[in-house]
Enzyme design. Structure first.
Site, PDB file in Angstrom:
ATOM      1  N   SER A  99       0.856  -1.195   0.000  1.00  0.00           N
ATOM      2  CA  SER A  99       0.000   0.000   0.000  1.00  0.00           C
ATOM      3  C   SER A  99       0.883   1.233   0.000  1.00  0.00           C
ATOM      4  CB  SER A  99      -0.864  -0.012   1.265  1.00  0.00           C
ATOM      5  OG  SER A  99      -1.465   1.251   1.476  1.00  0.00           O
TER       6      SER A  99
ATOM      7  N   TYR B  83      -3.174   0.111  10.335  1.00  0.00           N
ATOM      8  CA  TYR B  83      -3.136  -0.361   8.939  1.00  0.00           C
ATOM      9  C   TYR B  83      -1.813   0.084   8.303  1.00  0.00           C
ATOM     10  CZ  TYR B  83      -4.356  -0.928   3.998  1.00  0.00           C
ATOM     11  OH  TYR B  83      -4.353  -1.282   2.658  1.00  0.00           O
TER      12      TYR B  83
HETATM   13  N1  LIG Z   1      -8.654  -1.089  -2.017  1.00  0.00           N
HETATM   14  C1  LIG Z   1      -7.678  -0.219  -1.812  1.00  0.00           C
HETATM   15  O1  LIG Z   1      -7.901   1.013  -1.941  1.00  0.00           O
HETATM   16  C2  LIG Z   1      -6.284  -0.669  -1.485  1.00  0.00           C
HETATM   17  C3  LIG Z   1      -5.233   0.269  -1.568  1.00  0.00           C
HETATM   18  C4  LIG Z   1      -3.936  -0.138  -1.254  1.00  0.00           C
HETATM   19  C5  LIG Z   1      -3.696  -1.447  -0.892  1.00  0.00           C
HETATM   20  N2  LIG Z   1      -4.723  -2.351  -0.812  1.00  0.00           N
HETATM   21  C6  LIG Z   1      -4.406  -3.716  -0.402  1.00  0.00           C
HETATM   22  O2  LIG Z   1      -4.837  -4.619  -1.420  1.00  0.00           O
HETATM   23  C7  LIG Z   1      -5.169  -5.873  -0.823  1.00  0.00           C
HETATM   24  C8  LIG Z   1      -6.550  -6.295  -1.290  1.00  0.00           C
HETATM   25  O3  LIG Z   1      -7.494  -5.331  -0.828  1.00  0.00           O
HETATM   26  P1  LIG Z   1      -8.964  -5.185  -1.447  1.00  0.00           P
HETATM   27  O4  LIG Z   1      -9.248  -3.742  -1.501  1.00  0.00           O
HETATM   28  O5  LIG Z   1      -9.086  -6.004  -2.659  1.00  0.00           O
HETATM   29  O6  LIG Z   1      -9.820  -5.795  -0.236  1.00  0.00           O
HETATM   30  P2  LIG Z   1     -11.192  -6.603  -0.216  1.00  0.00           P
HETATM   31  O7  LIG Z   1     -11.776  -6.355   1.118  1.00  0.00           O
HETATM   32  O8  LIG Z   1     -11.995  -6.342  -1.432  1.00  0.00           O
HETATM   33  O9  LIG Z   1     -10.699  -8.136  -0.302  1.00  0.00           O
HETATM   34  C9  LIG Z   1      -9.899  -8.712   0.687  1.00  0.00           C
HETATM   35  C10 LIG Z   1     -10.029 -10.222   0.607  1.00  0.00           C
HETATM   36  O10 LIG Z   1      -9.174 -10.770   1.625  1.00  0.00           O
HETATM   37  C11 LIG Z   1      -9.882 -11.815   2.265  1.00  0.00           C
HETATM   38  N3  LIG Z   1      -9.360 -12.019   3.627  1.00  0.00           N
HETATM   39  C12 LIG Z   1      -9.542 -11.235   4.714  1.00  0.00           C
HETATM   40  N4  LIG Z   1      -8.944 -11.779   5.777  1.00  0.00           N
HETATM   41  C13 LIG Z   1      -8.368 -12.935   5.357  1.00  0.00           C
HETATM   42  C14 LIG Z   1      -7.603 -13.945   5.987  1.00  0.00           C
HETATM   43  N5  LIG Z   1      -7.331 -13.901   7.303  1.00  0.00           N
HETATM   44  N6  LIG Z   1      -7.160 -14.978   5.252  1.00  0.00           N
HETATM   45  C15 LIG Z   1      -7.451 -15.058   3.926  1.00  0.00           C
HETATM   46  N7  LIG Z   1      -8.183 -14.147   3.262  1.00  0.00           N
HETATM   47  C16 LIG Z   1      -8.629 -13.093   3.982  1.00  0.00           C
HETATM   48  C17 LIG Z   1     -11.339 -11.363   2.268  1.00  0.00           C
HETATM   49  O11 LIG Z   1     -12.232 -12.463   2.480  1.00  0.00           O
HETATM   50  C18 LIG Z   1     -11.453 -10.724   0.896  1.00  0.00           C
HETATM   51  O12 LIG Z   1     -11.844 -11.685  -0.069  1.00  0.00           O
HETATM   52  C19 LIG Z   1      -5.048  -5.684   0.688  1.00  0.00           C
HETATM   53  O13 LIG Z   1      -3.802  -6.167   1.135  1.00  0.00           O
HETATM   54  C20 LIG Z   1      -5.122  -4.175   0.848  1.00  0.00           C
HETATM   55  O14 LIG Z   1      -4.479  -3.740   2.021  1.00  0.00           O
HETATM   56  C21 LIG Z   1      -6.014  -1.996  -1.108  1.00  0.00           C
END
Ligand SMILES: NC(=O)c1ccc[n+]([C@@H]2O[C@H](COP(=O)([O-])OP(=O)(O)OC[C@H]3O[C@@H](n4cnc5c(N)ncnc54)[C@H](O)[C@@H]3O)[C@@H](O)[C@H]2O)c1
Length: 275
Positions: free
Chosen positions: A134, A147
């Protein structure tokens, strides 16, 4: 073409990554704590995909997941450490349990995945570990205390291991998505403490997925997207006085912007089951 294990593949960036990787000819294991969601998407993706139950906090589950993928698709050649969670709110508003939950999933989870993958990949003589991190790994933000701390720690862990393993058969890439339209972002947009998320126009998960799947072949050391905005954030993160001056002003701008943008409910849900 590679055998790719994507964590958090039932939703958001992970789901889009699984779809894009299959589209480009890879065989993909969709691992998630939400097995039903991962299974629904894997079924739609066809025989090149399979769903695997995995709570990334559970070391035994990681070993079982690698064995299951080897039996169904072949030994894992690429691990995409993507799964993550957020609890929004100022540090003082969150319970210790919520702080711990973020550390266990966002930091210890991918660390355990990397430590599970390493001996296997070293033994098979090839492997690539892609960490989805991130921009908050560079820049502390209000509303993102723990976070951001987990992502700072994850970046340090990732690069430290990569340095230790230099010259070996395992390669390492780290990708830092900016705000991306997923259920996680929806959660952030709904909480005034995380209003800074409105500072930038979010990307689609498909755009981020394309960067991640590119990394399977190109093996970049680190990808910051967008390149220019990302550089500015990295510079601000290095200088604490600049950081403390800039962040409240960006948050105020984002707050004004949030009032002119569609409410959080307008964020497209990107879950694998398209609900
Ligand atoms: N969406 C954003 O703006 C953003 C920005 C920067 C980084 N990220 C990072 O990208 C990654 C994906 O985020 P996203 O936005 O797609 O989130 P999301 O909430 O859409 O999806 C996250 C997925 O992780 C799964 N998950 C949660 N806890 C878990 C566990 N203990 N074991 C296995 N699976 C688990 C959930 O069931 C879900 O399917 C994350 O690491 C997040 O920090 C997201």
């Amino acid at each position: 073409m590679s055998v790719v294990l994507v964590t958090g593949a039932a939703s958001g960036i992970g789901a889009a990554t699984a779809r894009e990787a299959v589209r480009r000819g890879h065989r993909v294991a969709l691992a998630d704590i939400d097995l039903a969601g991962a299974t629904r998407l894997a079924d739609r993706l066809g025989p090149a995909a399979c769903a695997i139950p995995l709570d990334i906090r559970d070391q035994d589950a990681w070993e079982e997941a690698f064995d299951a993928v080897a039996a169904r698709l072949g030994p894992v050649e690429v691990l995409v450490n993507n799964a993550g969670i957020i609890h929004t709110g100022y540090a003082r508003q969150l319970s210790l349990e919520q702080h711990r939950h973020m550390v266990e999933v966002n930091l210890l989870g991918p660390m355990t995945g990397t430590l599970t993958a390493l001996p296997r990949m070293r033994a098979q003589g090839r492997g690539h570990i892609i960490t989805v991190c991130s921009m908050s790994s560079f820049l502390p933000l209000s509303g993102y205390t723990t976070y951001g701390a987990t992502k700072h720690g994850l970046r340090a862990f990732h690069h430290s291991v990569a340095i230790e393993e230099r010259g070996g058969p395992v390669t390492f890439s780290i990708v830092h998505p900016p705000g991306t339209r997923t259920p996680m972002l929806e959660q952030e947009m709904a909480d005034p403490s995380a209003v800074i998320t409105f500072a930038e126009k979010p990307l689609t998960p498909e755009k981020v997925a394309s960067v991640i799947v590119d990394a399977i072949v190109k093996k970049p050391v680190e990808v910051v997207h967008p390149a220019v905005g990302g550089r500015v954030q990295r510079i601000a993160g290095v200088f604490p006085r600049l950081m403390r001056f800039v962040i409240p002003r960006v948050a105020a701008m984002a707050e004004r912007r949030s009032r002119s943008i569609a409410p959080a409910t307008a964020v497209v849900r990107e879950r694998g089951d398209s609900r």
